[in-house]
Design an enzyme around this catalytic site. Structure first.
Site, PDB file in Angstrom:
ATOM      1  N   ASP A  34       0.816  -1.220   0.000  1.00 23.65           N
ATOM      2  CA  ASP A  34       0.000   0.000   0.000  1.00 23.65           C
ATOM      3  C   ASP A  34       0.847   1.266   0.000  1.00 23.65           C
ATOM      4  OD1 ASP A  34      -2.447  -1.195   0.107  1.00 23.65           O
ATOM      5  OD2 ASP A  34      -2.580  -1.183   2.289  1.00 23.65           O
ATOM      6  N   LYS A  56      -3.702   3.704  -3.024  1.00 23.09           N
ATOM      7  CA  LYS A  56      -4.756   4.562  -3.565  1.00 23.09           C
ATOM      8  C   LYS A  56      -4.286   5.999  -3.425  1.00 23.09           C
ATOM      9  CE  LYS A  56      -7.852   1.138  -1.789  1.00 23.09           C
ATOM     10  NZ  LYS A  56      -8.396   0.688  -0.525  1.00 23.09           N
ATOM     11  N   MET A 164      -7.133   9.321   9.802  1.00 23.44           N
ATOM     12  CA  MET A 164      -7.725   9.844   8.558  1.00 23.44           C
ATOM     13  C   MET A 164      -8.597  11.070   8.840  1.00 23.44           C
ATOM     14  SD  MET A 164      -8.741   6.260   6.725  1.00 23.44           S
ATOM     15  CE  MET A 164      -9.309   5.444   8.191  1.00 23.44           C
TER      16      MET A 164
HETATM   17  C1  SAM Z   1      -6.105   3.698   6.081  1.00 21.65           C
HETATM   18  S1  SAM Z   1      -5.555   4.116   7.678  1.00 21.65           S
HETATM   19  C2  SAM Z   1      -4.509   2.762   8.005  1.00 21.65           C
HETATM   20  C3  SAM Z   1      -4.063   2.656   9.428  1.00 21.65           C
HETATM   21  C4  SAM Z   1      -3.095   1.514   9.668  1.00 21.65           C
HETATM   22  N1  SAM Z   1      -3.721   0.254   9.402  1.00 21.65           N
HETATM   23  C5  SAM Z   1      -2.515   1.521  11.073  1.00 21.65           C
HETATM   24  O1  SAM Z   1      -2.780   0.604  11.864  1.00 21.65           O
HETATM   25  O2  SAM Z   1      -1.728   2.418  11.363  1.00 21.65           O
HETATM   26  C6  SAM Z   1      -4.421   5.407   7.289  1.00 21.65           C
HETATM   27  C7  SAM Z   1      -4.308   6.435   8.402  1.00 21.65           C
HETATM   28  O3  SAM Z   1      -3.425   5.981   9.420  1.00 21.65           O
HETATM   29  C8  SAM Z   1      -2.756   7.075   9.982  1.00 21.65           C
HETATM   30  N2  SAM Z   1      -1.313   6.905   9.789  1.00 21.65           N
HETATM   31  C9  SAM Z   1      -0.705   5.840   9.262  1.00 21.65           C
HETATM   32  N3  SAM Z   1       0.638   5.992   9.295  1.00 21.65           N
HETATM   33  C10 SAM Z   1       0.864   7.195   9.844  1.00 21.65           C
HETATM   34  C11 SAM Z   1       2.027   7.943  10.171  1.00 21.65           C
HETATM   35  N4  SAM Z   1       3.250   7.457   9.936  1.00 21.65           N
HETATM   36  N5  SAM Z   1       1.887   9.159  10.743  1.00 21.65           N
HETATM   37  C12 SAM Z   1       0.672   9.655  11.008  1.00 21.65           C
HETATM   38  N6  SAM Z   1      -0.464   9.009  10.717  1.00 21.65           N
HETATM   39  C13 SAM Z   1      -0.377   7.790  10.167  1.00 21.65           C
HETATM   40  C14 SAM Z   1      -3.293   8.328   9.308  1.00 21.65           C
HETATM   41  O4  SAM Z   1      -4.400   8.796  10.060  1.00 21.65           O
HETATM   42  C15 SAM Z   1      -3.717   7.766   7.975  1.00 21.65           C
HETATM   43  O5  SAM Z   1      -4.659   8.603   7.343  1.00 21.65           O
END
Ligand code: SAM
Length: 235
Positions: A34, A56, A164
């Site tokens: 991803d 995406k 998100m």
């Molecule tokens: C589709 S969700 C997936 C979350 C993922 N499965 C997790 O457990 O971290 C994506 C969201 O995770 C958060 N996110 C993921 N990695 C991040 C990072 N390194 N810094 C800040 N937010 C992050 C943000 O809110 C982003 O919009």
């Protein structure tokens, strides 16, 4: 036997994948990954491994979830197949849908949990999501409300962690002020665990304006609650 490994890649820093996840990555013949997966993690793939990007892009879907599911089914059986996802596959990661799609086709799935940004990104910014005497419950919620309506005002939890949510921060903060003090501390952490990490702190009353002024953009995690004040001591 057809099998797919659904692996959580952690929040960004490649060192934050689990040992099991790293071993599978190194053995993989196919890696389907991803947008939020660190490209530095892919450097551990063996030579000749097939790397397939199904991220995406904002506003333009390169692959729909159905197409990803079909691809996983198609690739299962081509050696060691790793579906590599950001954070943990089951925290707003649509990992469950992928498990169901694979199982429907009689394909075995092994889930390798990952370090979720929901907990790790606040921690790396000096914010524990629970702390004795300060917060004994946490609510994880999505700020992406295109497909469902979320009542942010009635969320329980001493700490609320929003994923998100950077684009809908104003609306979320306004709704939460119906039931929480406008002075409730808030932190927004952009690109947590990466060198370019940025943190903006404020209150429910002013965080949207501050985040906009700083031009924060996804990926970002928002933490709402008294635990945010601990940051001063933990950094
Ligand atoms: C589709 S969700 C997936 C979350 C993922 N499965 C997790 O457990 O971290 C994506 C969201 O995770 C958060 N996110 C993921 N990695 C991040 C990072 N390194 N810094 C800040 N937010 C992050 C943000 O809110 C982003 O919009």
């Amino acid at each position: 036997m057809r099998k797919v490994y659904l692996v959580g890649g952690g929040p960004g820093d490649p060192e934050l994948i689990t040992v099991r996840g790293m071993k599978l990555l190194q053995q993989a013949d196919v890696i389907i990954y991803d947008r939020l997966v660190s490209r530095r993690l892919l450097a551990y793939a063996k030579p000749g491994a097939e790397l397939i990007y199904v991220g995406k892009e904002a506003g333009r879907h390169r692959y729909t979830q159905e197409e990803i599911n079909r691809l996983l089914v198609e690739k299962a059986g081509s050696g060691v197949v790793v579906r590599l996802k950001g954070g943990d596959p089951f925290v707003f990661g649509r990992g469950g849908e992928e498990v169901m799609a694979l199982r429907r086709h009689g394909i075995e799935v092994e889930v390798v949990p990952g370090v979720s940004s929901a907990i790790a990104v606040p921690a790396l910014a000096g914010i524990p999501v629970t702390h004795r005497g300060v917060a004994s419950s946490v609510t994880l919620v999505t700020g992406y409300t295109a497909e469902r309506r979320i009542d942010y005002a009635s969320l329980s939890g001493d700490t609320v962690v929003v994923l998100m949510g950077v684009r809908s921060l104003k609306k979320i903060a306004e709704e939460m002020m119906h039931t929480r003090s406008p002075e409730t501390p808030v932190a927004v952490i952009e690109k947590g665990s990466m060198q370019s990490q940025r943190v903006v702190t404020g209150t429910l009353a002013d965080i949207a304006e501050k985040a906009e002024r700083a031009k924060l953009s996804p990926p970002a995690v928002t933490v709402i609650g008294e635990v945010v004040r601990l940051r001063r001591e933990f950094l």
